[in-house]
Design a protein around this motif. Structure first.
Motif, PDB file in Angstrom:
ATOM      1  N   ARG A  42       0.835  -1.194   0.000  1.00 27.19           N
ATOM      2  CA  ARG A  42       0.000   0.000   0.000  1.00 27.19           C
ATOM      3  C   ARG A  42       0.876   1.252   0.000  1.00 27.19           C
ATOM      4  NH1 ARG A  42      -4.876  -1.897   2.417  1.00 27.19           N
ATOM      5  NH2 ARG A  42      -5.767   0.180   2.118  1.00 27.19           N
ATOM      6  N   ASP A  43       0.339   2.321  -0.563  1.00 29.90           N
ATOM      7  CA  ASP A  43       1.013   3.634  -0.576  1.00 29.90           C
ATOM      8  C   ASP A  43       2.423   3.544  -1.166  1.00 29.90           C
ATOM      9  OD1 ASP A  43      -1.294   4.154   0.813  1.00 29.90           O
ATOM     10  OD2 ASP A  43      -0.320   4.762   2.677  1.00 29.90           O
ATOM     11  N   TRP A  44       2.544   2.802  -2.251  1.00 30.38           N
ATOM     12  CA  TRP A  44       3.846   2.676  -2.920  1.00 30.38           C
ATOM     13  C   TRP A  44       4.331   4.068  -3.325  1.00 30.38           C
ATOM     14  CZ3 TRP A  44       7.987  -0.037  -3.535  1.00 30.38           C
ATOM     15  CH2 TRP A  44       8.799   0.104  -4.661  1.00 30.38           C
ATOM     16  N   GLY A  45       5.543   4.411  -2.869  1.00 29.34           N
ATOM     17  CA  GLY A  45       6.010   5.784  -3.030  1.00 29.34           C
ATOM     18  C   GLY A  45       6.990   6.023  -4.152  1.00 29.34           C
ATOM     19  N   PHE A  46       7.260   5.022  -4.986  1.00 32.21           N
ATOM     20  CA  PHE A  46       8.275   5.192  -6.021  1.00 32.21           C
ATOM     21  C   PHE A  46       7.743   4.802  -7.405  1.00 32.21           C
ATOM     22  CE2 PHE A  46      10.127   3.626  -2.023  1.00 32.21           C
ATOM     23  CZ  PHE A  46      10.799   4.778  -1.605  1.00 32.21           C
ATOM     24  N   PRO A  47       6.618   5.371  -7.815  1.00 31.83           N
ATOM     25  CA  PRO A  47       6.073   5.013  -9.131  1.00 31.83           C
ATOM     26  C   PRO A  47       6.949   5.476 -10.281  1.00 31.83           C
ATOM     27  CG  PRO A  47       4.864   6.852  -8.200  1.00 31.83           C
ATOM     28  CD  PRO A  47       5.788   6.378  -7.134  1.00 31.83           C
ATOM     29  N   TYR A  48       7.828   6.446 -10.016  1.00 27.26           N
ATOM     30  CA  TYR A  48       8.738   6.914 -11.058  1.00 27.26           C
ATOM     31  C   TYR A  48       9.834   5.890 -11.335  1.00 27.26           C
ATOM     32  CZ  TYR A  48      11.005   8.333  -6.684  1.00 27.26           C
ATOM     33  OH  TYR A  48      11.517   8.354  -5.408  1.00 27.26           O
ATOM     34  N   GLU A  49      10.081   4.974 -10.360  1.00 22.60           N
ATOM     35  CA  GLU A  49      11.037   3.892 -10.570  1.00 22.60           C
ATOM     36  C   GLU A  49      10.341   2.616 -11.057  1.00 22.60           C
ATOM     37  OE1 GLU A  49      14.290   5.051  -7.064  1.00 22.60           O
ATOM     38  OE2 GLU A  49      13.121   3.211  -6.936  1.00 22.60           O
ATOM     39  N   THR A  50       9.264   2.281 -10.362  1.00 20.73           N
ATOM     40  CA  THR A  50       8.499   1.074 -10.684  1.00 20.73           C
ATOM     41  C   THR A  50       7.019   1.425 -10.675  1.00 20.73           C
ATOM     42  OG1 THR A  50      10.182  -0.268  -9.555  1.00 20.73           O
ATOM     43  CG2 THR A  50       8.073  -1.332 -10.064  1.00 20.73           C
ATOM     44  N   PRO A  51       6.306   1.162 -11.748  1.00 21.60           N
ATOM     45  CA  PRO A  51       4.898   1.578 -11.827  1.00 21.60           C
ATOM     46  C   PRO A  51       4.010   0.753 -10.896  1.00 21.60           C
ATOM     47  CG  PRO A  51       5.470   0.242 -13.730  1.00 21.60           C
ATOM     48  CD  PRO A  51       6.755   0.483 -12.975  1.00 21.60           C
ATOM     49  N   TYR A  52       2.839   1.316 -10.575  1.00 24.86           N
ATOM     50  CA  TYR A  52       1.841   0.602  -9.792  1.00 24.86           C
ATOM     51  C   TYR A  52       1.359  -0.627 -10.576  1.00 24.86           C
ATOM     52  CZ  TYR A  52       1.515   5.134  -7.382  1.00 24.86           C
ATOM     53  OH  TYR A  52       1.796   6.295  -6.713  1.00 24.86           O
ATOM     54  N   GLY A  53       0.735  -1.548  -9.850  1.00 24.69           N
ATOM     55  CA  GLY A  53       0.081  -2.668 -10.506  1.00 24.69           C
ATOM     56  C   GLY A  53       0.809  -3.995 -10.353  1.00 24.69           C
ATOM     57  N   HIS A  54       0.337  -4.981 -11.114  1.00 24.26           N
ATOM     58  CA  HIS A  54       0.884  -6.342 -11.042  1.00 24.26           C
ATOM     59  C   HIS A  54       2.307  -6.407 -11.585  1.00 24.26           C
ATOM     60  CE1 HIS A  54      -2.739  -8.367  -9.748  1.00 24.26           C
ATOM     61  NE2 HIS A  54      -3.437  -7.750 -10.684  1.00 24.26           N
ATOM     62  N   LYS A  55       2.521  -5.810 -12.744  1.00 25.38           N
ATOM     63  CA  LYS A  55       3.829  -5.916 -13.389  1.00 25.38           C
ATOM     64  C   LYS A  55       4.910  -5.280 -12.535  1.00 25.38           C
ATOM     65  CE  LYS A  55       6.160  -5.108 -17.797  1.00 25.38           C
ATOM     66  NZ  LYS A  55       6.029  -4.572 -19.173  1.00 25.38           N
ATOM     67  N   GLY A  56       4.621  -4.080 -12.047  1.00 22.66           N
ATOM     68  CA  GLY A  56       5.598  -3.406 -11.192  1.00 22.66           C
ATOM     69  C   GLY A  56       5.812  -4.182  -9.900  1.00 22.66           C
ATOM     70  N   GLY A  57       4.715  -4.694  -9.326  1.00 22.83           N
ATOM     71  CA  GLY A  57       4.827  -5.445  -8.073  1.00 22.83           C
ATOM     72  C   GLY A  57       5.652  -6.700  -8.237  1.00 22.83           C
ATOM     73  N   GLN A  58       5.483  -7.391  -9.365  1.00 23.85           N
ATOM     74  CA  GLN A  58       6.236  -8.614  -9.584  1.00 23.85           C
ATOM     75  C   GLN A  58       7.722  -8.333  -9.730  1.00 23.85           C
ATOM     76  OE1 GLN A  58       4.133 -11.157  -9.249  1.00 23.85           O
ATOM     77  NE2 GLN A  58       5.906 -12.510  -9.049  1.00 23.85           N
ATOM     78  N   GLY A  59       8.035  -7.187 -10.359  1.00 19.70           N
ATOM     79  CA  GLY A  59       9.443  -6.806 -10.487  1.00 19.70           C
ATOM     80  C   GLY A  59      10.072  -6.526  -9.135  1.00 19.70           C
ATOM     81  N   VAL A  60       9.347  -5.802  -8.284  1.00 18.27           N
ATOM     82  CA  VAL A  60       9.847  -5.507  -6.937  1.00 18.27           C
ATOM     83  C   VAL A  60      10.009  -6.800  -6.142  1.00 18.27           C
ATOM     84  CG1 VAL A  60       9.235  -4.432  -4.728  1.00 18.27           C
ATOM     85  CG2 VAL A  60       8.922  -3.166  -6.863  1.00 18.27           C
ATOM     86  N   LEU A  61       9.024  -7.680  -6.243  1.00 19.54           N
ATOM     87  CA  LEU A  61       9.075  -8.933  -5.491  1.00 19.54           C
ATOM     88  C   LEU A  61      10.249  -9.797  -5.926  1.00 19.54           C
ATOM     89  CD1 LEU A  61       7.644 -10.818  -3.440  1.00 19.54           C
ATOM     90  CD2 LEU A  61       6.361 -11.758  -5.373  1.00 19.54           C
ATOM     91  N   ASP A  62      10.443  -9.927  -7.222  1.00 19.34           N
ATOM     92  CA  ASP A  62      11.559 -10.745  -7.723  1.00 19.34           C
ATOM     93  C   ASP A  62      12.892 -10.205  -7.238  1.00 19.34           C
ATOM     94  OD1 ASP A  62       9.796 -12.392  -9.017  1.00 19.34           O
ATOM     95  OD2 ASP A  62       9.981 -11.401 -10.962  1.00 19.34           O
ATOM     96  N   GLU A  63      13.001  -8.895  -7.203  1.00 18.71           N
ATOM     97  CA  GLU A  63      14.260  -8.274  -6.748  1.00 18.71           C
ATOM     98  C   GLU A  63      14.487  -8.531  -5.262  1.00 18.71           C
ATOM     99  OE1 GLU A  63      16.356  -3.850  -6.543  1.00 18.71           O
ATOM    100  OE2 GLU A  63      14.542  -4.157  -7.730  1.00 18.71           O
ATOM    101  N   ILE A  64      13.406  -8.408  -4.458  1.00 23.18           N
ATOM    102  CA  ILE A  64      13.544  -8.593  -3.013  1.00 23.18           C
ATOM    103  C   ILE A  64      13.812 -10.045  -2.658  1.00 23.18           C
ATOM    104  CG2 ILE A  64      12.218  -8.535  -0.847  1.00 23.18           C
ATOM    105  CD1 ILE A  64      10.980  -5.933  -1.808  1.00 23.18           C
ATOM    106  N   LEU A  65      13.202 -10.985  -3.400  1.00 22.30           N
ATOM    107  CA  LEU A  65      13.387 -12.402  -3.094  1.00 22.30           C
ATOM    108  C   LEU A  65      14.649 -12.999  -3.704  1.00 22.30           C
ATOM    109  CD1 LEU A  65       9.757 -13.860  -3.369  1.00 22.30           C
ATOM    110  CD2 LEU A  65      10.988 -13.045  -1.350  1.00 22.30           C
ATOM    111  N   GLN A  66      15.402 -12.162  -4.396  1.00 19.72           N
ATOM    112  CA  GLN A  66      16.648 -12.648  -4.988  1.00 19.72           C
ATOM    113  C   GLN A  66      17.655 -12.953  -3.880  1.00 19.72           C
ATOM    114  OE1 GLN A  66      18.298  -9.958  -7.828  1.00 19.72           O
ATOM    115  NE2 GLN A  66      19.845 -11.379  -8.555  1.00 19.72           N
ATOM    116  N   ILE A  67      18.333 -14.073  -3.987  1.00 17.18           N
ATOM    117  CA  ILE A  67      19.315 -14.489  -2.985  1.00 17.18           C
ATOM    118  C   ILE A  67      20.702 -14.064  -3.446  1.00 17.18           C
ATOM    119  CG2 ILE A  67      20.339 -16.463  -1.797  1.00 17.18           C
ATOM    120  CD1 ILE A  67      17.697 -17.934  -2.186  1.00 17.18           C
TER     121      ILE A  67
END
Length: 556
Positions: free
Chosen positions: A205-230
């Motif tokens: 919620r309240d994602w504050g960086f839409p200029y880096e990663t857009p709102y929605g599924h596609k942007g969320g999946q990109g953020v998730l993949d980056e965070i879950l990277q080992i």
């Protein structure tokens, strides 16, 4: 049934059928969470629901982060899913699960919507969708145990878990899942299943960086993949939780939501009107909510790879509370104990259902009377099949032999009780047994009638009078039995007369029948069968000779 069947726009609270039902309640005196079994049964054990497979969609996360607010939009969609404008009137307040503005918590324990929503999958199967609201974790009024128990129960019973987070996915958000991923890995090893849990939806919620990663599924999946990277620089515990998350959940997604607007957080009288919410937030609601509730994303709750039904879910809640009643904090080993017991209970119900279906086909309903010895044989065969089914489906309990044996014994006892009921049902169809009482009473009546005539013939009138009294007594009993049988009144008297008739049959008439009538009747039947067979053979031989003669005559 659906909580709402109206296909028009929802514009008032009256259009919404149902209400939130508290099922996990905190005792005001002891502060201990207790399960309201009656309230839970009112939702899950309703006719038309208890035998349906279930999808439990729960929203969990920290307190005061808008979980109930979001859930009410899911509820609005469920009530109006057939309308293109399911969000409804923009000036209508948001109703459903209770929520409010401010810093103090609103939801306590766990609540579910009173009426599950029936959704048809592509396969044509209808599943019951249950919306669940949960107490926010780690607030100032709850202990660590309170937060962990609520989160653990939510995690274990949900098939779609919406993990509601603020601003970003933080490391501590992942570590909160570590207990459950450790359990998941251990459970998978125990039962050889591919995933311990079904679907995890991160909602930022309240994602504050839409200029880096857009709102929605596609942007969320990109953020998730980056965070879950080992990476090699991560702490081993952080590497483990990332690795285990991928293994434990069949499907992991993420959605980035914009801020709902300052009117939402700054106005104390905000009541959920769409007019007061930022249009961009509303547009993303139009995308997120239908996606979460699409039939293909409403996965059935599974345990040990087996889909469960509403009645199994009811037992899950009860088992969880029993296991964690005296536990300070849920640990992976405790969760495995719960899994073994819950899996055994679900497998027990499945085995019992298989036995009932088989016996219903055999002697249930309008099926004819079945010979007692044959019924016993079929019972033993179906009982063995039910136990085999129990052992096969009880994947989480395989390495806990104590639990497996306990529930297997319970299954066998319950099947034996069911068998006794089937025996009574089958015996009621036995025409000869049903006629035993009137036949016995009539035979006794005729016996005294004949004796009375014989004694009267030889002038032994006192004995004839006694026989007449006996004849009258049995005539009265026969009349009363007929009245009880067809009126349904004085059933105790009818039972007493049946017992008298059974005593007479077993001690007098049956021995006489066995001694003087059974063998002659059997011999007569065998003789008739032998004569019929001899006649058939003779007829066939004569016909064969005649055919041969005709064939020879034709050839000449």
């Amino acid at each position: 049934m659906d909580a709402c069947t109206d296909k028009q726009i929802i514009s008032s609270e009256d259009r919404m059928s149902g209400y939130p039902v508290p099922i996990l309640i905190q005792n005001e005196d002891t502060s201990v969470f207790e399960l309201d079994e009656e309230a839970l049964a009112s939702v899950l054990l309703n006719t038309g629901i208890e035998d349906k497979h279930v999808c439990v969609l729960a929203v969990a996360g920290a307190f005061r982060k808008g979980k109930s607010f979001l859930l009410d939009f899911l509820l609005r969609y469920c009530c109006n899913r057939d309308s293109e404008d399911w969000l409804g009137d923009s000036s209508s307040p948001l109703r459903g699960f209770k929520w409010r503005q401010g810093s103090k918590r609103e939801t306590t324990g766990i609540l579910v919507w009173s009426k599950p929503f029936m959704v048809k999958k592509k396969s044509g199967e209808e599943i019951a969708v249950i919306l669940m609201d949960t107490q926010g974790t780690f607030d100032t009024q709850s202990s660590m145990k309170d937060s962990t128990v609520v989160f653990a129960l939510t995690m274990m019973v949900s098939s779609v878990l919406v993990y509601n987070l603020m601003n970003n996915i933080q490391e501590d958000d992942l570590m909160n899942l570590q207990t459950f991923t450790s359990y998941g890995i251990q459970a998978q090893e125990d039962c050889d299943t591919s995933h311990a849990f079904q679907r995890l939806q991160f909602l930022v919620r309240d994602w504050g960086f839409p200029y880096e990663t857009p709102y929605g599924h596609k942007g969320g999946q990109g953020v998730l993949d980056e965070i879950l990277q080992i990476t090699p620089k991560q702490h081993p515990a952080h590497q483990d939780v990332r690795r285990d998350l991928r293994k434990c959940f069949r499907d992991i997604n993420c959605y980035l939501m914009p801020h709902p607007g300052f009117k939402v957080i700054q106005h104390a009288n905000f009541d959920g009107k769409l007019d007061d919410i930022d249009p961009e937030f509303v547009e993303h609601l139009r995308v997120l909510v239908p996606h979460l509730l699409a039939p293909e994303n409403l996965v059935k709750k599974e345990f040990g790879g087996q889909p469960i039904k509403a009645r199994d879910l009811y037992n899950f809640f009860k088992t969880f509370m029993e296991v964690f009643k005296d536990v300070d904090l849920p640990e992976p080993t405790t969760l495995v104990e719960f899994a073994a017991r819950a899996s055994s209970q679900a497998a027990l119900e499945a085995g019992k259902e298989q036995y009932v279906n088989a016996m219903d086909t055999l002697v249930g309903g309008d099926r004819p009377f079945l010979k007692t010895t044959q019924m016993e044989t079929e019972h033993e065969k179906e009982k063995q099949r039910a136990v085999a089914s129990y052992l096969e489906k009880n994947k989480y309990g395989r390495k806990n032999q104590r639990v497996v044996e306990k529930y297997q014994l319970q299954l066998e006892e319950e099947i034996d009780k069911l068998y006794n009921k089937y025996v009574e049902q089958n015996e009621a169809k036995n025409v000869f047994k049903a006629a035993r009482t009137p036949a016995t009473l009539f035979s006794a009546l005729m016996f005294f009638y004949l004796l009375s005539g014989i004694f009267g013939l030889f002038g032994m009138y006192p004995f004839a009078t006694i026989c007449n009294l006996g004849m009258g007594a049995f005539l009265i009993m026969l009349t009363l039995w007929a009245y009880v049988r067809y009126s349904g009144e004085y059933r105790e008297l009818g039972i007493y007369i049946d017992e008298v008739a059974t005593f007479l049959w077993e001690n007098f008439l049956s021995p006489v029948y066995a001694t003087y009538m059974e063998k002659p009747l059997k011999d007569a039947a065998e003789l008739a069968a032998h004569q019929a067979m001899s006649s058939a053979i003779t007829s066939a031989a004569v016909k064969g000779i005649a055919n041969n003669n005709l064939s020879k005559g034709g050839s000449t």
